[in-house]
Design an enzyme around this catalytic site. Sequence first.
Site, PDB file in Angstrom:
ATOM      1  N   ALA A 259      62.251  19.202  -8.086  1.00 45.42           N
ATOM      2  CA  ALA A 259      62.586  18.464  -6.747  1.00 45.42           C
ATOM      3  C   ALA A 259      61.872  18.589  -5.417  1.00 45.42           C
ATOM      4  O   ALA A 259      61.915  17.687  -4.247  1.00 45.42           O
ATOM      5  CB  ALA A 259      64.524  19.407  -5.994  1.00 45.42           C
ATOM      6  N   CYS A 388      51.936  11.463 -10.430  1.00 42.63           N
ATOM      7  CA  CYS A 388      51.027  10.484  -9.310  1.00 42.63           C
ATOM      8  C   CYS A 388      49.742  10.545  -9.810  1.00 42.63           C
ATOM      9  O   CYS A 388      48.842  11.350  -9.353  1.00 42.63           O
ATOM     10  CB  CYS A 388      51.847  11.097  -7.995  1.00 42.63           C
ATOM     11  SG  CYS A 388      51.593  13.311  -8.012  1.00 42.63           S
TER      12      CYS A 388
HETATM   13  C1  LIG Z   1      55.070  16.957  -7.740  1.00 43.08           C
HETATM   14  S1  LIG Z   1      56.982  17.839  -7.341  1.00 43.08           S
HETATM   15  C2  LIG Z   1      57.956  17.598  -7.642  1.00 43.08           C
HETATM   16  C3  LIG Z   1      58.139  16.099  -5.894  1.00 43.08           C
HETATM   17  C4  LIG Z   1      59.709  15.981  -6.240  1.00 43.08           C
HETATM   18  N1  LIG Z   1      59.941  14.839  -7.176  1.00 43.08           N
HETATM   19  C5  LIG Z   1      59.996  14.811  -4.450  1.00 43.08           C
HETATM   20  O1  LIG Z   1      59.943  13.299  -4.952  1.00 43.08           O
HETATM   21  O2  LIG Z   1      59.348  14.993  -3.192  1.00 43.08           O
HETATM   22  C6  LIG Z   1      56.494  19.190  -8.728  1.00 43.08           C
HETATM   23  C7  LIG Z   1      57.867  19.588  -8.337  1.00 43.08           C
HETATM   24  O3  LIG Z   1      57.831  20.974  -9.020  1.00 43.08           O
HETATM   25  C8  LIG Z   1      58.168  22.230  -9.330  1.00 43.08           C
HETATM   26  N2  LIG Z   1      58.420  22.928 -10.396  1.00 43.08           N
HETATM   27  C9  LIG Z   1      57.095  23.175 -11.517  1.00 43.08           C
HETATM   28  N3  LIG Z   1      57.474  24.075 -12.180  1.00 43.08           N
HETATM   29  C10 LIG Z   1      58.944  23.822 -12.624  1.00 43.08           C
HETATM   30  C11 LIG Z   1      59.584  24.171 -13.107  1.00 43.08           C
HETATM   31  N4  LIG Z   1      59.725  24.748 -14.159  1.00 43.08           N
HETATM   32  N5  LIG Z   1      60.960  24.126 -12.851  1.00 43.08           N
HETATM   33  C12 LIG Z   1      61.334  23.457 -11.766  1.00 43.08           C
HETATM   34  N6  LIG Z   1      60.712  23.012 -10.779  1.00 43.08           N
HETATM   35  C13 LIG Z   1      58.906  23.145 -11.379  1.00 43.08           C
HETATM   36  C14 LIG Z   1      57.275  22.550  -8.789  1.00 43.08           C
HETATM   37  O4  LIG Z   1      57.144  23.641  -7.618  1.00 43.08           O
HETATM   38  C15 LIG Z   1      56.876  21.417  -7.504  1.00 43.08           C
HETATM   39  O5  LIG Z   1      57.614  21.496  -6.130  1.00 43.08           O
END
Ligand SMILES: C[S@@+](CC[C@H](N)C(=O)[O-])C[C@H]1O[C@@H](n2cnc3c(N)ncnc32)[C@H](O)[C@@H]1O
Length: 532
Positions: A259, A388
């Site tokens: 998120a 992205c």
């Molecule tokens: C690309 S960003 C998401 C951006 C968000 N969807 C937005 O539009 O604001 C990916 C996020 O996923 C989190 N993340 C990575 N692996 C994860 C997991 N196994 N469970 C939950 N969050 C995770 C990362 O820390 C990062 O904050």
Amino acid sequence: MNFYKSAALALDHLDKYKGSVKGSLGAAGIETSSAQESKRILALVIETLKYRSALEQIIAVTQLRTLEKITFPKKTSPRTPSSQSLILVLLHDLLISPRGRIEASDKWPPRQAIQRHQARLKAELVKLQIREGKSSKEGLARTAKTEGSARYIRWNPNVDLHREDDWSLAALLSYLQTKPSPFKLLNAPVYPVPDGSFFLDPHLPECLLVFPATTSWWQGDKWFESGAVIVQDKSSCFPARVLMGEWDEAEGDCIDATAAPGNKTSHMSALMRGKQQLHAFEKSTQRFKTLQVMLEKAQCLNVDAKNADFLQSDPCSEKYSNVTRILLDPSCSGSGIVNRLDYLVDQETDEADDAKNERLEKLASFQLQMILHAFKFPSVKRIVYSTCSIHPEEDEQVVQRALSSPLARKNSWILAQRSSVLPSWPRRGREEHFNGDADLADGVIRCIPEEDHTNGFFVACFVRGSESVQNQKKRALEEAEDESESEHEYEAEDSKEEEEKEVAPREKTSAQLERRKRKKQKQKQKKRSQEV
Ligand SMILES: C[S@@+](CC[C@H](N)C(=O)[O-])C[C@H]1O[C@@H](n2cnc3c(N)ncnc32)[C@H](O)[C@@H]1O
């Protein structure tokens, strides 16, 4: 901490993890004594980013780092900014800011080091201006051309829903056209967006407003401060829109699996009109804090945010028994992001091929794991996967691998058709990365920065079903063709396929394999009936 050191640390953090400039302070663990101080640091970071390319050229040509290597060592200790970032923010103030000086004690060694080369640095700035044909130093800032041709603001209906006063879209449009420096509302899109004008985005007219790339009217504005408008790239608004299509309150809850910082969570919450529950997972503790701030500001009252790993969640838990839709926007290479920080892309092109491939492989296998975990939720009917990234390894290829997994077959996951995946968006997937399957490619969305006025982006939507309507039609057509084919033709085709296999072995799509299997069964049946 010294104000320059904080700004430099924020720059380092942006280099490493991307994310929003604003979120970089909290995410980098920078503590400030007041909102005023945070604003001052952020302003310096943003301005330095604007002039980064010019400042880097000056640093390179003057060899400042080498000349002052004791003050600006190659390696710095943890919690201290890199020398490059520190020099960048100091040079910004000396060469670009209207004050034209570094606001720190005369005795501070980094200031002394820069001051020693003041004359040369200023001369190089003038030379650069001449080389670039700019009449003022402001001309060296990144322009609309380098920034992209538009900037986007998403109207957030949650604030209108939960706060007093009129925060409706109509009120926003009226405000923009009557405020002290008003904007003219255009009735058709124009790129680059002309100065002083804006329009409703043709693909998301219900929430997205398009402004000139150089505008930032929202900074300090009540609409932004209240959370009623959110700065969000157009492409990043596609996932929630595709996921929540035809969602109805009676249907159930949703999950945002990855998120923070929360742009898509807040968009999903808005599309749920604050109803039912949205479970938002964020693994990183730092980023979770940013998420919480964002959700509060955007009035996302139906969100249950957890600082937790989505992969550790139990799909069969009672808590998620009502979840019907999942958004997966996992960490990716970010290779599509150009609007905010295009230097990150430059960095990537410098990366050695092997290292890049290894990194992409790791990311792709993590992304696949996330999709496969989402496939396990028993009541889920729709999953949207987005990145992205412009790399097929993280986009089409991950989707293809997920589709051919035993779990997809077991739980009947297929790719949604174009008709439910923003059909009006013209740029679709790359057939060659779907083993030549045009239908699969048509089902996904891609965005290319230079051509689509957005960041580079990818969106795919998985739905449950035995077979898509399109595939059914295709199969019926194939079956009709099969009927008219002779045994001899089958043999000829089979031997041709064998030949092809030898020359250029190629993975078959599941549809092709299925077709072949059916042909073989028919041949056998035909033979048997002839024998009888
Ligand atoms: C690309 S960003 C998401 C951006 C968000 N969807 C937005 O539009 O604001 C990916 C996020 O996923 C989190 N993340 C990575 N692996 C994860 C997991 N196994 N469970 C939950 N969050 C995770 C990362 O820390 C990062 O904050």
